[in-house]
Write a protein that holds these residues in place. Structure first.
Motif, PDB file in Angstrom:
ATOM      1  N   GLN A 126       0.850  -1.177   0.000  1.00 58.43           N
ATOM      2  CA  GLN A 126       0.000   0.000   0.000  1.00 58.43           C
ATOM      3  C   GLN A 126       0.889   1.230   0.000  1.00 58.43           C
ATOM      4  O   GLN A 126       1.947   1.239   0.634  1.00 58.43           O
ATOM      5  CB  GLN A 126      -0.909   0.025   1.226  1.00 58.43           C
ATOM      6  N   PHE A 127       0.431   2.252  -0.701  1.00 60.01           N
ATOM      7  CA  PHE A 127       1.171   3.504  -0.782  1.00 60.01           C
ATOM      8  C   PHE A 127       0.268   4.626  -0.293  1.00 60.01           C
ATOM      9  O   PHE A 127      -0.888   4.721  -0.704  1.00 60.01           O
ATOM     10  CB  PHE A 127       1.616   3.779  -2.226  1.00 60.01           C
ATOM     11  N   LEU A 128       0.806   5.474   0.583  1.00 60.57           N
ATOM     12  CA  LEU A 128       0.058   6.602   1.111  1.00 60.57           C
ATOM     13  C   LEU A 128       0.533   7.874   0.415  1.00 60.57           C
ATOM     14  O   LEU A 128       1.731   8.161   0.396  1.00 60.57           O
ATOM     15  CB  LEU A 128       0.285   6.738   2.617  1.00 60.57           C
ATOM     16  N   VAL A 129      -0.397   8.637  -0.125  1.00 56.05           N
ATOM     17  CA  VAL A 129      -0.084   9.940  -0.709  1.00 56.05           C
ATOM     18  C   VAL A 129      -0.519  10.967   0.325  1.00 56.05           C
ATOM     19  O   VAL A 129      -1.712  11.141   0.577  1.00 56.05           O
ATOM     20  CB  VAL A 129      -0.820  10.150  -2.051  1.00 56.05           C
ATOM     21  N   MET A 130       0.485  11.608   0.936  1.00 56.52           N
ATOM     22  CA  MET A 130       0.208  12.506   2.048  1.00 56.52           C
ATOM     23  C   MET A 130       0.710  13.910   1.777  1.00 56.52           C
ATOM     24  O   MET A 130       1.526  14.136   0.888  1.00 56.52           O
ATOM     25  CB  MET A 130       0.850  11.953   3.317  1.00 56.52           C
ATOM     26  N   GLU A 131       0.239  14.825   2.574  1.00 52.97           N
ATOM     27  CA  GLU A 131       0.664  16.222   2.532  1.00 52.97           C
ATOM     28  C   GLU A 131       2.176  16.306   2.750  1.00 52.97           C
ATOM     29  O   GLU A 131       2.733  15.608   3.593  1.00 52.97           O
ATOM     30  CB  GLU A 131      -0.077  16.968   3.644  1.00 52.97           C
ATOM     31  N   CYS A 132       2.826  17.168   1.999  1.00 54.09           N
ATOM     32  CA  CYS A 132       4.256  17.400   2.174  1.00 54.09           C
ATOM     33  C   CYS A 132       4.448  18.521   3.204  1.00 54.09           C
ATOM     34  O   CYS A 132       3.919  19.619   3.035  1.00 54.09           O
ATOM     35  CB  CYS A 132       4.898  17.807   0.845  1.00 54.09           C
ATOM     36  N   VAL A 133       5.152  18.222   4.257  1.00 59.36           N
ATOM     37  CA  VAL A 133       5.441  19.215   5.294  1.00 59.36           C
ATOM     38  C   VAL A 133       6.936  19.502   5.230  1.00 59.36           C
ATOM     39  O   VAL A 133       7.761  18.642   5.514  1.00 59.36           O
ATOM     40  CB  VAL A 133       5.045  18.706   6.700  1.00 59.36           C
ATOM     41  N   ARG A 134       7.273  20.707   4.816  1.00 62.33           N
ATOM     42  CA  ARG A 134       8.679  21.094   4.681  1.00 62.33           C
ATOM     43  C   ARG A 134       9.148  21.705   5.998  1.00 62.33           C
ATOM     44  O   ARG A 134       8.933  22.870   6.259  1.00 62.33           O
ATOM     45  CB  ARG A 134       8.837  22.103   3.551  1.00 62.33           C
ATOM     46  N   GLY A 135       9.743  20.880   6.803  1.00 64.60           N
ATOM     47  CA  GLY A 135      10.206  21.335   8.103  1.00 64.60           C
ATOM     48  C   GLY A 135      10.965  20.225   8.781  1.00 64.60           C
ATOM     49  O   GLY A 135      11.795  19.579   8.153  1.00 64.60           O
ATOM     50  N   TRP A 136      10.659  19.976  10.024  1.00 65.18           N
ATOM     51  CA  TRP A 136      11.367  18.979  10.798  1.00 65.18           C
ATOM     52  C   TRP A 136      10.438  18.428  11.866  1.00 65.18           C
ATOM     53  O   TRP A 136       9.367  18.960  12.108  1.00 65.18           O
ATOM     54  CB  TRP A 136      12.608  19.587  11.440  1.00 65.18           C
ATOM     55  N   THR A 137      10.877  17.349  12.514  1.00 71.15           N
ATOM     56  CA  THR A 137      10.103  16.830  13.636  1.00 71.15           C
ATOM     57  C   THR A 137      10.501  17.612  14.886  1.00 71.15           C
ATOM     58  O   THR A 137      11.575  18.230  14.937  1.00 71.15           O
ATOM     59  CB  THR A 137      10.356  15.329  13.893  1.00 71.15           C
ATOM     60  N   LEU A 138       9.662  17.570  15.884  1.00 71.10           N
ATOM     61  CA  LEU A 138       9.987  18.259  17.130  1.00 71.10           C
ATOM     62  C   LEU A 138      11.053  17.512  17.930  1.00 71.10           C
ATOM     63  O   LEU A 138      11.489  17.979  18.973  1.00 71.10           O
ATOM     64  CB  LEU A 138       8.721  18.470  17.966  1.00 71.10           C
ATOM     65  N   GLN A 139      11.505  16.386  17.397  1.00 74.53           N
ATOM     66  CA  GLN A 139      12.629  15.674  18.011  1.00 74.53           C
ATOM     67  C   GLN A 139      13.937  16.430  17.764  1.00 74.53           C
ATOM     68  O   GLN A 139      14.876  16.321  18.554  1.00 74.53           O
ATOM     69  CB  GLN A 139      12.713  14.239  17.461  1.00 74.53           C
ATOM     70  N   ARG A 140      13.989  17.186  16.686  1.00 75.20           N
ATOM     71  CA  ARG A 140      15.223  17.888  16.338  1.00 75.20           C
ATOM     72  C   ARG A 140      15.740  18.791  17.461  1.00 75.20           C
ATOM     73  O   ARG A 140      16.910  18.682  17.854  1.00 75.20           O
ATOM     74  CB  ARG A 140      15.042  18.677  15.048  1.00 75.20           C
ATOM     75  N   PRO A 141      14.901  19.683  18.022  1.00 79.18           N
ATOM     76  CA  PRO A 141      15.443  20.510  19.113  1.00 79.18           C
ATOM     77  C   PRO A 141      15.786  19.703  20.369  1.00 79.18           C
ATOM     78  O   PRO A 141      16.697  20.069  21.108  1.00 79.18           O
ATOM     79  CB  PRO A 141      14.329  21.522  19.398  1.00 79.18           C
ATOM     80  N   VAL A 142      15.092  18.579  20.572  1.00 75.52           N
ATOM     81  CA  VAL A 142      15.414  17.713  21.713  1.00 75.52           C
ATOM     82  C   VAL A 142      16.797  17.106  21.507  1.00 75.52           C
ATOM     83  O   VAL A 142      17.644  17.129  22.411  1.00 75.52           O
ATOM     84  CB  VAL A 142      14.346  16.598  21.881  1.00 75.52           C
ATOM     85  N   ALA A 143      17.035  16.556  20.318  1.00 73.48           N
ATOM     86  CA  ALA A 143      18.323  15.925  20.025  1.00 73.48           C
ATOM     87  C   ALA A 143      19.477  16.927  20.102  1.00 73.48           C
ATOM     88  O   ALA A 143      20.578  16.569  20.515  1.00 73.48           O
ATOM     89  CB  ALA A 143      18.276  15.281  18.640  1.00 73.48           C
TER      90      ALA A 143
END
Length: 112
Positions: A24-41
């Motif tokens: 199965q393939f999901l066609v989803m919205e493209c979000v140009r950014g990052w996860t909120l894990q980035r500032p944690v890491a």
């Protein structure tokens, strides 16, 4: 998932089920950014105002899910995307989500 249209949920446009390759393939919205894990890491210090904004956005997305009888079941910084263009946090990764029975709030059919 396609009925769960909300500004704080990554939108699913289409599900393509290919029986030839059993995938199965999901066609989803493209979000140009990052996860909120980035500032944690990165161990970044986040201003309280930004944290309040992020949490409000996550809360609104979760509220929408719960109103529609869906439990995300895997909320963590890795599953929250930050869209800097819209200044919006968006929930993603519904692989462990479940439909809830409104009568007793217990899972009724496993995962979505």
């Amino acid at each position: 998932m396609s009925r769960l249209q909300h500004p704080n949920i990554v939108r699913l446009y289409e599900l393509i089920d290919d029986p030839r390759c059993d995938q199965q393939f999901l066609v989803m919205e493209c979000v140009r950014g990052w996860t909120l894990q980035r500032p944690v890491a990165r161990r970044e210090s986040i201003p309280e105002e930004d944290l309040r904004h992020w949490l409000r956005e996550v809360y609104l997305g979760l509220e929408h899910l719960h109103i529609h009888g869906v439990a995300h079941r895997d909320v963590k910084p890795d599953n929250i995307l930050w869209d800097p263009e819209q200044r919006r946090a968006k929930l993603t990764d519904f692989g462990t989500a479940a439909l809830l029975s409104h009568s007793r709030d217990a899972p009724v059919g496993g995962t979505l």
